[in-house]
Design an enzyme around this catalytic site. Structure first.
Site, PDB file in Angstrom:
ATOM      1  N   HIS A 135       0.908  -1.032   0.147  1.00 14.90           N
ATOM      2  CA  HIS A 135       0.419  -0.557   0.032  1.00 14.90           C
ATOM      3  C   HIS A 135       0.516   1.155  -0.278  1.00 14.90           C
ATOM      4  O   HIS A 135       1.797   1.582   0.276  1.00 14.90           O
ATOM      5  CB  HIS A 135      -0.939  -0.264   1.024  1.00 14.90           C
ATOM      6  CG  HIS A 135       0.120   0.062   2.625  1.00 14.90           C
ATOM      7  ND1 HIS A 135      -0.155  -1.523   3.004  1.00 14.90           N
ATOM      8  CD2 HIS A 135       0.218   0.825   3.241  1.00 14.90           C
ATOM      9  CE1 HIS A 135       0.781  -1.905   3.643  1.00 14.90           C
ATOM     10  NE2 HIS A 135       0.777   0.351   4.594  1.00 14.90           N
ATOM     11  N   CYS A 191       9.113  19.201  15.053  1.00 14.71           N
ATOM     12  CA  CYS A 191       7.977  19.684  14.449  1.00 14.71           C
ATOM     13  C   CYS A 191       8.496  19.645  12.814  1.00 14.71           C
ATOM     14  O   CYS A 191       9.596  19.622  12.161  1.00 14.71           O
ATOM     15  CB  CYS A 191       7.618  20.763  14.927  1.00 14.71           C
ATOM     16  SG  CYS A 191       6.537  21.670  14.196  1.00 14.71           S
ATOM     17  N   CYS A 194       8.156  23.618  11.345  1.00 13.90           N
ATOM     18  CA  CYS A 194       9.268  24.607  11.933  1.00 13.90           C
ATOM     19  C   CYS A 194      10.057  23.757  13.211  1.00 13.90           C
ATOM     20  O   CYS A 194      11.273  24.702  13.147  1.00 13.90           O
ATOM     21  CB  CYS A 194       8.567  25.488  12.917  1.00 13.90           C
ATOM     22  SG  CYS A 194       8.460  25.035  14.552  1.00 13.90           S
ATOM     23  N   HIS A 208       1.243  21.374  20.115  1.00 12.64           N
ATOM     24  CA  HIS A 208       1.552  22.097  18.893  1.00 12.64           C
ATOM     25  C   HIS A 208       1.293  21.519  17.838  1.00 12.64           C
ATOM     26  O   HIS A 208       1.471  22.788  16.043  1.00 12.64           O
ATOM     27  CB  HIS A 208       3.504  22.617  18.791  1.00 12.64           C
ATOM     28  CG  HIS A 208       3.706  22.628  18.239  1.00 12.64           C
ATOM     29  ND1 HIS A 208       4.435  24.123  18.323  1.00 12.64           N
ATOM     30  CD2 HIS A 208       4.595  22.055  16.698  1.00 12.64           C
ATOM     31  CE1 HIS A 208       5.398  24.634  17.759  1.00 12.64           C
ATOM     32  NE2 HIS A 208       5.532  23.335  16.451  1.00 12.64           N
ATOM     33  N   GLU A 212      -0.409  24.584  14.998  1.00 13.99           N
ATOM     34  CA  GLU A 212       0.528  24.145  13.267  1.00 13.99           C
ATOM     35  C   GLU A 212      -0.410  23.900  12.314  1.00 13.99           C
ATOM     36  O   GLU A 212      -1.218  24.592  11.520  1.00 13.99           O
ATOM     37  CB  GLU A 212       1.662  23.258  13.039  1.00 13.99           C
ATOM     38  CG  GLU A 212       3.416  23.665  13.787  1.00 13.99           C
ATOM     39  CD  GLU A 212       3.883  24.994  13.442  1.00 13.99           C
ATOM     40  OE1 GLU A 212       3.643  25.612  12.610  1.00 13.99           O
ATOM     41  OE2 GLU A 212       5.142  24.833  13.442  1.00 13.99           O
TER      42      GLU A 212
END
Ligand code: 5GP
Ligand code: ZN
Length: 219
Positions: A135, A191, A194, A208, A212
């Site tokens: 997949h 992240c 960022c 966070h 975002e």
């Protein structure tokens, strides 16, 4: 069920409603991931019986097959981009119609194109898949989902554990061929947007990711 849970879509795609199976043809089935790890998470399932039980690294050694999968994945990516535009786009169809209705002038020949949502999608495989049938993930970059509950869920889409379809064929020396040795899933949280580091702090990462997501979707 279990690790063979994707098999039923391949053998019987027509038995599912359209909110689960998006489309199917002789060679592929496109579905919604049942436990989405982003605001939009789709799977492309090749139906070729000689490939479906292979590890993606092995299946994609066949250049003709790889080209076919790429072509189909690009179609699904366009579909997904249209979905994102419908959900978050500045110029959703509804908004376009509203603007036209409000305006006394005839509608402009060309409506603003808006954001390129295809760029906001990733297309690839996990270096160590958990499900047995081959997949390809087509997933929005936001990683914002209630179903994203564990370290592994995040890191499997935010480290080299996720191998973009564009990176194939992999070199023999590619470190992603030895994913367990690389310990990608145990990496510090970073992240996707960022680059901020969160160590092992999953709860902080999750909050966070929400911030975002809100910025990302409106940009
Ligand atoms: P993998 O880690 O193997 O690359 O990803 C397998 C994906 O299949 C996961 O994102 C998981 O949420 C999804 N999945 C697992 N079982 C099912 C199922 O029965 N139906 C659907 N639609 N997706 C599933
Ligand atoms: Zn960030």
């Amino acid at each position: 069920g279990g690790r063979d849970g994707l098999g039923a879509y391949i053998t019987n795609p027509e038995s599912y409603p359209s909110d689960i199976v998006i489309s199917h043809n002789a060679d592929f089935v496109a579905i919604h991931d049942m436990f989405p790890k982003s605001s939009l998470h789709l799977l492309l399932l090749p139906r070729d019986q000689t490939k479906t039980h292979l590890h993606p690294f092995e299946a994609f050694e066949d250049p003709e097959f790889l080209a076919k999968v790429r072509f189909e994945a690009q179609k699904l990516r366009s579909f997904a981009a249209a979905e994102l535009r419908r959900k978050y786009g500045k110029y959703s169809m509804q908004e376009q119609e509203r603007q036209i209705a409000l305006s006394a002038d005839p509608p402009p020949d060309e409506l603003p194109v808006g954001r390129d949502w295809e760029k906001e999608l990733m297309c690839g495989i996990h270096a160590v898949p958990s499900m047995n049938h081959l997949h390809v993930h087509v997933i929005a970059v936001d990683r914002y989902s209630d179903r994203l509950k564990h370290r592994k869920h995040y890191n499997s889409f935010a480290t080299p554990f996720f191998v973009p379809l564009d990176d194939f064929p992999l070199a023999q020396s590619d470190p992603r061929r030895e994913p367990t040795r690389q310990n990608y899933l145990k990496a510090e949280f970073t992240c996707w947007r960022c680059g901020k580091k969160f160590g092992n702090r999953f709860v902080e990462l999750k909050s966070h990711l929400e911030q975002e997501f809100l910025e990302w979707r409106k940009l």
